[in-house]
Scaffold this active site. Structure first.
Site, PDB file in Angstrom:
ATOM      1  N   ASN A   9      63.346  25.487  86.189  1.00 15.74           N
ATOM      2  CA  ASN A   9      64.104  26.186  84.773  1.00 15.74           C
ATOM      3  C   ASN A   9      63.997  25.651  83.849  1.00 15.74           C
ATOM      4  OD1 ASN A   9      65.471  28.418  83.639  1.00 15.74           O
ATOM      5  ND2 ASN A   9      66.911  28.878  85.522  1.00 15.74           N
ATOM      6  N   ARG A  84      60.496  29.349  87.393  1.00 18.39           N
ATOM      7  CA  ARG A  84      61.097  30.351  86.615  1.00 18.39           C
ATOM      8  C   ARG A  84      60.653  30.738  85.360  1.00 18.39           C
ATOM      9  NH1 ARG A  84      67.396  31.577  84.620  1.00 18.39           N
ATOM     10  NH2 ARG A  84      66.507  33.485  84.633  1.00 18.39           N
ATOM     11  N   HIS A 173      67.011  39.301  86.627  1.00 20.63           N
ATOM     12  CA  HIS A 173      67.022  38.886  87.867  1.00 20.63           C
ATOM     13  C   HIS A 173      66.401  38.946  89.111  1.00 20.63           C
ATOM     14  CE1 HIS A 173      71.683  38.835  85.811  1.00 20.63           C
ATOM     15  NE2 HIS A 173      71.005  37.188  85.896  1.00 20.63           N
ATOM     16  N   ARG A 232      77.373  38.658  76.727  1.00 19.16           N
ATOM     17  CA  ARG A 232      76.670  40.276  76.411  1.00 19.16           C
ATOM     18  C   ARG A 232      77.022  41.702  76.455  1.00 19.16           C
ATOM     19  NH1 ARG A 232      71.706  38.148  79.804  1.00 19.16           N
ATOM     20  NH2 ARG A 232      72.898  36.580  80.389  1.00 19.16           N
ATOM     21  N   GLU A 377      68.144  31.702  94.433  1.00 23.56           N
ATOM     22  CA  GLU A 377      67.198  31.597  93.329  1.00 23.56           C
ATOM     23  C   GLU A 377      66.182  30.451  93.683  1.00 23.56           C
ATOM     24  OE1 GLU A 377      70.544  32.865  90.241  1.00 23.56           O
ATOM     25  OE2 GLU A 377      68.222  34.013  89.424  1.00 23.56           O
TER      26      GLU A 377
END
Ligand code: AMP
Length: 397
Positions: A9, A84, A173, A232, A377
């Protein structure tokens, strides 16, 4: 056998990695190369024997950091690399073997993820340079949500913005929601049911899954839409942008920084983006922390209620990621605010299912189930990489 798979990633100045094997005997070697390009660059992680390591990488580039990561693999040669990739636009509905065409297609979606996709591609480039013969697969965060129907993915904006510029809701996600959805199918006894998933970490999103497919999700064109997150804002009135620009003279960059980096739990509490810290402060009656947690939980419940209208039947709700897996009080508060769902939380099981434990947290009275499913993940990216190479074995050499 396609084992083990190296999962990468890559961010603009970091590379997160994990070596994932299907064998339960082989512990996961994982770590992080960070602050790349600077003197402080470092490689940290846990090796195959479970020992932590940390070493300087002084000014290393992505390629140099990647070489250091491969050195760390200690003879455990990966047979493939799963990357990813944040944004796959509408083109990628599933994982894709990386070649020139796929790289060009990822580049073409850069406008939709200007911070993430170029960084992801830097990792692909570095790996291709070092190991040109190793099969590489792109696994997209957006792909799981490509089953959304138009009513869920279109904004109420003129058609041309969608047709010519790809302005629509994509969702993110995807690897996490796909993993949790597959676990629910395996564990719940309600195969192909209707589920709501709350991924609550630093980034947060909800997803409605019907018969294994994502049918709606809370994130949109970018990962800013939807829930309150660490820093956020999630949903705000779109008129806010014009208001800040006109009334306060704020630039687009300033507004972008506000909404992505200074808002959410941090903005509301004035204290921290970290739920652990906020729970401690709230216990000491810090008003900002109390408000931040209250707004956070309300917005999760509101989003789950909104998404439920897309499901013909509700089989249950699953919580995942840092907050979803650990903050049992947050889960209880979310469920409390959905009285019309007929959910029956088991207080003891809820309190006990933390720290990476997987399990049911409802009273098992035949209604919708409640689950905590620790996300994986990296495992999902490795699985999709493995599957793709099994389905196309001639490509895998
Ligand atoms: P993630 O992005 O999935 O790593 O999740 C990070 C978030 O999970 C942060 O807000 C952490 O404070 C939160 N978190 C991790 N552990 C706990 C815990 N034991 N209790 C409450 N929140 C936690």
């Amino acid at each position: 056998m396609n084992d083990p798979i190296l999962v990468l990633n890559c961010g603009s100045s970091s590379i997160k990695f994990a070596l994932v094997s299907t064998s339960p005997d082989q512990p996961r070697l994982a770590g992080l190369a960070e602050r790349l390009g600077g003197e402080e660059a470092r490689l940290t992680g846990v090796d195959g024997a479970g020992h932590e390591f940390s070493c300087p990488l002084h000014g290393a580039s992505h390629t140099e950091a990647m070489a250091a990561i491969f050195e760390r693999l200690e003879g455990l040669h990966p047979v493939a690399v799963g990357h990813r990739i944040v944004h796959g636009g509408e083109q990628f509905t599933q994982a894709a073997r990386i070649d020139d065409v796929v790289v060009a297609a990822i580049k073409a979606t850069t406008a939709l993820a200007p911070l993430h996709n170029p960084a992801n591609l830097a990792g692909v480039k570095a790996t291709l340079e070092l190991f040109p013969d190793l099969p590489q697969v792109a696994v997209f965060d957006t792909a799981f949500h490509q089953t959304l129907p138009p009513r869920a993915y279109r904004y109420a904006l003129p058609e041309g913005l969608y047709r010519n510029h790809g302005i629509r809701r994509y969702g993110f996600h995807g690897s996490s929601h796909a993993y949790v959805s597959a676990r629910l199918d395996a564990l719940s006894g309600r195969l192909h049911g209707g589920w709501l998933i709350a991924h609550l970490g630093n980034g947060c999103s909800t997803c409605a899954v019907w018969q294994g497919h994502s049918v709606d999700t809370s994130m949109g064109l970018t990962p800013l839409e939807g829930l309150v997150m660490g820093t956020r804002s999630g949903d705000v009135d779109p008129g806010l942008h014009a208001h800040l620009a006109r009334q306060l003279g704020w630039s687009l960059e300033r507004i972008d920084t506000l909404l992505n980096k200074e808002s959410g739990l941090l903005g509301l509490s004035g204290l921290s983006n970290d739920m652990r810290r906020l729970e401690q402060a709230a216990a000491e009656h810090h008003a900002g922390a109390e408000l931040a947690i209250e707004v956070f939980c309300y917005r999760v419940a509101k989003s789950l209620a909104a998404l439920s209208c897309t499901l013909p039947r509700l089989d249950g709700i699953a919580f995942t990621a840092g907050i979803g897996e650990n903050a049992s009080a947050v889960r209880a508060r979310v469920i409390e605010q959905l009285p019309h769902f007929g959910l029956r939380l088991a207080a003891k099981a809820n309190a006990a299912t933390v720290g990476g434990r997987e399990g049911r947290i409802d009273l098992d009275q035949g209604g919708p189930q409640l689950w905590v499913i620790p996300t994986d993940e990296e495992g999902r990216i490795a699985e999709e990489t493995r599957q793709l190479l099994q389905e196309h074995p001639y490509d895998a050499t």
